[in-house]
Design a protein around this motif. Structure first.
Motif, PDB file in Angstrom:
ATOM      1  N   PHE A   1       8.110  -2.630   2.968  1.00 38.21           N
ATOM      2  CA  PHE A   1       6.948  -3.127   2.082  1.00 38.21           C
ATOM      3  C   PHE A   1       5.891  -3.694   3.507  1.00 38.21           C
ATOM      4  CE2 PHE A   1      10.378  -3.469  -0.953  1.00 38.21           C
ATOM      5  CZ  PHE A   1       9.443  -2.910  -1.991  1.00 38.21           C
ATOM      6  N   GLY A   2       4.603  -3.452   3.200  1.00 36.50           N
ATOM      7  CA  GLY A   2       3.611  -4.101   4.204  1.00 36.50           C
ATOM      8  C   GLY A   2       2.649  -4.925   3.267  1.00 36.50           C
ATOM      9  N   VAL A   3       1.994  -5.672   3.512  1.00 33.25           N
ATOM     10  CA  VAL A   3       0.992  -6.528   2.694  1.00 33.25           C
ATOM     11  C   VAL A   3      -0.074  -6.673   3.835  1.00 33.25           C
ATOM     12  CG1 VAL A   3       0.109  -8.151   1.075  1.00 33.25           C
ATOM     13  CG2 VAL A   3       2.323  -7.136   1.019  1.00 33.25           C
ATOM     14  N   TYR A   4      -1.400  -6.291   3.744  1.00 35.59           N
ATOM     15  CA  TYR A   4      -2.150  -6.995   4.851  1.00 35.59           C
ATOM     16  C   TYR A   4      -3.709  -6.942   3.866  1.00 35.59           C
ATOM     17  CZ  TYR A   4      -3.547  -1.954   4.950  1.00 35.59           C
ATOM     18  OH  TYR A   4      -3.698  -0.664   4.719  1.00 35.59           O
ATOM     19  N   TYR A   5      -4.422  -7.800   4.407  1.00 28.57           N
ATOM     20  CA  TYR A   5      -5.799  -8.199   3.861  1.00 28.57           C
ATOM     21  C   TYR A   5      -6.725  -7.529   4.642  1.00 28.57           C
ATOM     22  CZ  TYR A   5      -2.572 -11.523   1.535  1.00 28.57           C
ATOM     23  OH  TYR A   5      -1.629 -12.248   0.896  1.00 28.57           O
ATOM     24  N   GLU A   6      -7.733  -7.050   3.995  1.00 31.79           N
ATOM     25  CA  GLU A   6      -8.891  -6.510   4.758  1.00 31.79           C
ATOM     26  C   GLU A   6      -9.968  -7.035   3.969  1.00 31.79           C
ATOM     27  OE1 GLU A   6      -9.014  -2.089   4.859  1.00 31.79           O
ATOM     28  OE2 GLU A   6      -7.242  -2.222   6.378  1.00 31.79           O
ATOM     29  N   GLY A   7     -11.080  -7.544   5.013  1.00 32.71           N
ATOM     30  CA  GLY A   7     -12.445  -8.167   4.117  1.00 32.71           C
ATOM     31  C   GLY A   7     -12.128  -9.491   3.713  1.00 32.71           C
ATOM     32  N   PHE A   8     -10.954 -10.134   3.897  1.00 33.13           N
ATOM     33  CA  PHE A   8     -10.777 -11.635   3.461  1.00 33.13           C
ATOM     34  C   PHE A   8     -11.131 -12.620   4.534  1.00 33.13           C
ATOM     35  CE2 PHE A   8      -8.015 -15.393   3.218  1.00 33.13           C
ATOM     36  CZ  PHE A   8      -8.328 -15.588   1.961  1.00 33.13           C
ATOM     37  N   GLU A   9     -12.276 -13.253   4.346  1.00 34.08           N
ATOM     38  CA  GLU A   9     -12.643 -14.455   5.022  1.00 34.08           C
ATOM     39  C   GLU A   9     -12.493 -15.763   4.364  1.00 34.08           C
ATOM     40  OE1 GLU A   9     -16.536 -13.637   6.671  1.00 34.08           O
ATOM     41  OE2 GLU A   9     -16.154 -11.608   6.911  1.00 34.08           O
ATOM     42  N   GLY A  10     -11.518 -16.648   4.995  1.00 35.42           N
ATOM     43  CA  GLY A  10     -11.497 -17.950   4.312  1.00 35.42           C
ATOM     44  C   GLY A  10     -12.463 -19.043   4.509  1.00 35.42           C
ATOM     45  N   ASN A  11     -13.094 -18.966   5.864  1.00 37.03           N
ATOM     46  CA  ASN A  11     -14.015 -20.125   5.718  1.00 37.03           C
ATOM     47  C   ASN A  11     -15.378 -19.414   6.306  1.00 37.03           C
ATOM     48  OD1 ASN A  11     -12.903 -19.754   7.913  1.00 37.03           O
ATOM     49  ND2 ASN A  11     -12.726 -21.925   8.784  1.00 37.03           N
ATOM     50  N   LYS A  12     -16.360 -19.386   5.703  1.00 35.04           N
ATOM     51  CA  LYS A  12     -17.631 -18.811   6.164  1.00 35.04           C
ATOM     52  C   LYS A  12     -18.530 -19.948   7.225  1.00 35.04           C
ATOM     53  CE  LYS A  12     -17.944 -14.788   3.350  1.00 35.04           C
ATOM     54  NZ  LYS A  12     -18.893 -13.791   3.066  1.00 35.04           N
TER      55      LYS A  12
ATOM     56  N   GLN B   1      -4.497  -7.245  15.451  1.00 32.74           N
ATOM     57  CA  GLN B   1      -3.576  -7.531  14.451  1.00 32.74           C
ATOM     58  C   GLN B   1      -3.336  -6.179  13.483  1.00 32.74           C
ATOM     59  OE1 GLN B   1      -4.657 -11.250  12.606  1.00 32.74           O
ATOM     60  NE2 GLN B   1      -3.482 -12.439  14.069  1.00 32.74           N
ATOM     61  N   LEU B   2      -4.485  -5.734  12.895  1.00 30.66           N
ATOM     62  CA  LEU B   2      -4.326  -4.851  11.950  1.00 30.66           C
ATOM     63  C   LEU B   2      -3.674  -3.529  12.859  1.00 30.66           C
ATOM     64  CD1 LEU B   2      -7.606  -4.642  10.107  1.00 30.66           C
ATOM     65  CD2 LEU B   2      -5.243  -5.059   9.095  1.00 30.66           C
ATOM     66  N   HIS B   3      -3.906  -3.159  14.112  1.00 35.66           N
ATOM     67  CA  HIS B   3      -3.390  -2.155  14.879  1.00 35.66           C
ATOM     68  C   HIS B   3      -2.082  -2.233  14.848  1.00 35.66           C
ATOM     69  CE1 HIS B   3      -7.187   0.207  15.155  1.00 35.66           C
ATOM     70  NE2 HIS B   3      -7.723  -0.876  15.836  1.00 35.66           N
ATOM     71  N   ILE B   4      -1.680  -3.562  15.426  1.00 38.53           N
ATOM     72  CA  ILE B   4      -0.107  -3.707  15.605  1.00 38.53           C
ATOM     73  C   ILE B   4       0.595  -3.507  14.133  1.00 38.53           C
ATOM     74  CG2 ILE B   4       1.561  -5.748  16.029  1.00 38.53           C
ATOM     75  CD1 ILE B   4      -0.686  -6.645  18.111  1.00 38.53           C
ATOM     76  N   PHE B   5      -0.047  -4.058  13.254  1.00 39.38           N
ATOM     77  CA  PHE B   5       0.708  -3.965  11.796  1.00 39.38           C
ATOM     78  C   PHE B   5       0.894  -2.450  11.630  1.00 39.38           C
ATOM     79  CE2 PHE B   5       0.294  -3.119   7.217  1.00 39.38           C
ATOM     80  CZ  PHE B   5       1.462  -3.810   7.045  1.00 39.38           C
ATOM     81  N   HIS B   6      -0.136  -1.632  11.593  1.00 39.19           N
ATOM     82  CA  HIS B   6       0.251  -0.246  11.464  1.00 39.19           C
ATOM     83  C   HIS B   6       0.860   0.672  12.519  1.00 39.19           C
ATOM     84  CE1 HIS B   6      -2.875   0.150   8.628  1.00 39.19           C
ATOM     85  NE2 HIS B   6      -3.893  -0.557   9.285  1.00 39.19           N
TER      86      HIS B   6
ATOM     87  N   PHE C   1       4.487   2.696  11.467  1.00 37.65           N
ATOM     88  CA  PHE C   1       4.856   3.699  11.928  1.00 37.65           C
ATOM     89  C   PHE C   1       6.114   3.799  12.602  1.00 37.65           C
ATOM     90  CE2 PHE C   1       0.147   4.606  12.047  1.00 37.65           C
ATOM     91  CZ  PHE C   1       0.206   5.552  10.712  1.00 37.65           C
ATOM     92  N   TYR C   2       6.285   2.645  13.547  1.00 39.18           N
ATOM     93  CA  TYR C   2       7.832   2.677  13.986  1.00 39.18           C
ATOM     94  C   TYR C   2       8.857   2.413  13.196  1.00 39.18           C
ATOM     95  CZ  TYR C   2      11.528   0.214  16.247  1.00 39.18           C
ATOM     96  OH  TYR C   2      12.630  -0.027  16.591  1.00 39.18           O
ATOM     97  N   ASN C   3       8.528   1.603  11.927  1.00 39.08           N
ATOM     98  CA  ASN C   3       9.581   1.737  10.808  1.00 39.08           C
ATOM     99  C   ASN C   3       9.905   3.223  10.282  1.00 39.08           C
ATOM    100  OD1 ASN C   3      10.434  -1.012  10.909  1.00 39.08           O
ATOM    101  ND2 ASN C   3       8.830  -1.721   9.614  1.00 39.08           N
ATOM    102  N   PHE C   4       8.795   3.867   9.880  1.00 35.11           N
ATOM    103  CA  PHE C   4       8.860   5.150   9.205  1.00 35.11           C
ATOM    104  C   PHE C   4       9.706   5.940  10.271  1.00 35.11           C
ATOM    105  CE2 PHE C   4       4.667   4.629   6.896  1.00 35.11           C
ATOM    106  CZ  PHE C   4       5.467   4.389   5.785  1.00 35.11           C
ATOM    107  N   ALA C   5       9.490   6.062  11.639  1.00 35.91           N
ATOM    108  CA  ALA C   5      10.266   6.715  12.527  1.00 35.91           C
ATOM    109  C   ALA C   5      11.723   6.393  12.360  1.00 35.91           C
ATOM    110  CB  ALA C   5       9.742   6.567  13.826  1.00 35.91           C
ATOM    111  N   ARG C   6      11.868   5.063  12.503  1.00 36.54           N
ATOM    112  CA  ARG C   6      13.505   4.612  12.199  1.00 36.54           C
ATOM    113  C   ARG C   6      13.917   4.985  11.129  1.00 36.54           C
ATOM    114  NH1 ARG C   6      15.367  -0.327  10.396  1.00 36.54           N
ATOM    115  NH2 ARG C   6      13.733  -1.020   9.853  1.00 36.54           N
TER     116      ARG C   6
END
Length: 166
Positions: free
Chosen positions: A65-76, A99-104, A108-113
């Motif tokens: 399972f992977g959860v990531y947030y795109e477009g979420f800005e906490g403090n403007k 961080q997004l690239h590392i998560f992806h 992919f590493y987990n899929f290969a494993r």
């Protein structure tokens, strides 16, 4: 979702994801059933796995399972402060992209494993299957040789009567 079976016709699995209200969010019927969906509410999401293609055999399922947030800005920040801190903003943006690239890459590493684990499990299962059947066939061959020897010996054994068999 990925699964591996011992002796089976197919490695496909039916995976469905549902939201807390029971609405189906995604379906995948593939060896590597990846389902991506956007969520807007919290709660318990349901993942269902189905094995319609293979009814027999051992089943091993890997879940990732992977959860990531795109477009979420906490403090403007105000516009003047953002203009003064262009360097910090650029660094923050590049760190977020990193961080997004590392998560992806982690995904992919987990899929290969998981693929490697599924192949290893399949090879191990086939190895056991071949060994057991080879041992059973060897026992049948030895037993048939012993029985043939026994009947040939009985055929040529002379009895105390004067009557000959051959």
């Amino acid at each position: 979702v990925q699964r591996a079976t011992g002796i089976a016709n197919s490695r496909n699995i039916l995976a469905t994801a549902s939201d807390p209200n029971g609405i189906q969010l995604g379906v995948s019927q593939h060896t590597r059933g990846q389902i991506n969906f956007l969520t807007k509410e919290t709660g318990f999401y349901q993942l269902c796995l189905g094995n319609q293609e293979n009814h027999f055999g051992f089943m091993q399922v890997y879940l990732n399972f992977g959860v990531y947030y795109e477009g979420f800005e906490g403090n403007k920040q105000p516009e003047e402060r953002r203009e003064l801190n262009d360097t910090l903003e650029a660094i923050g943006t590049s760190i977020h992209k990193l961080q997004l690239h590392i998560f992806h890459m982690w995904r992919f590493y987990n899929f290969a494993r998981m693929r490697r684990g599924a192949d290893s499990f399949l090879l191990e299962s086939n190895y056991r299957y071949v060994n057991w059947w080879s041992m059973a066939q060897s026992c049948v061959i030895v037993l048939s040789g012993v029985l043939q020897l026994y009947f040939l010996k009985r055929l040529f054994n002379g009895q105390s009567s004067s009557r000959q068999r051959c």
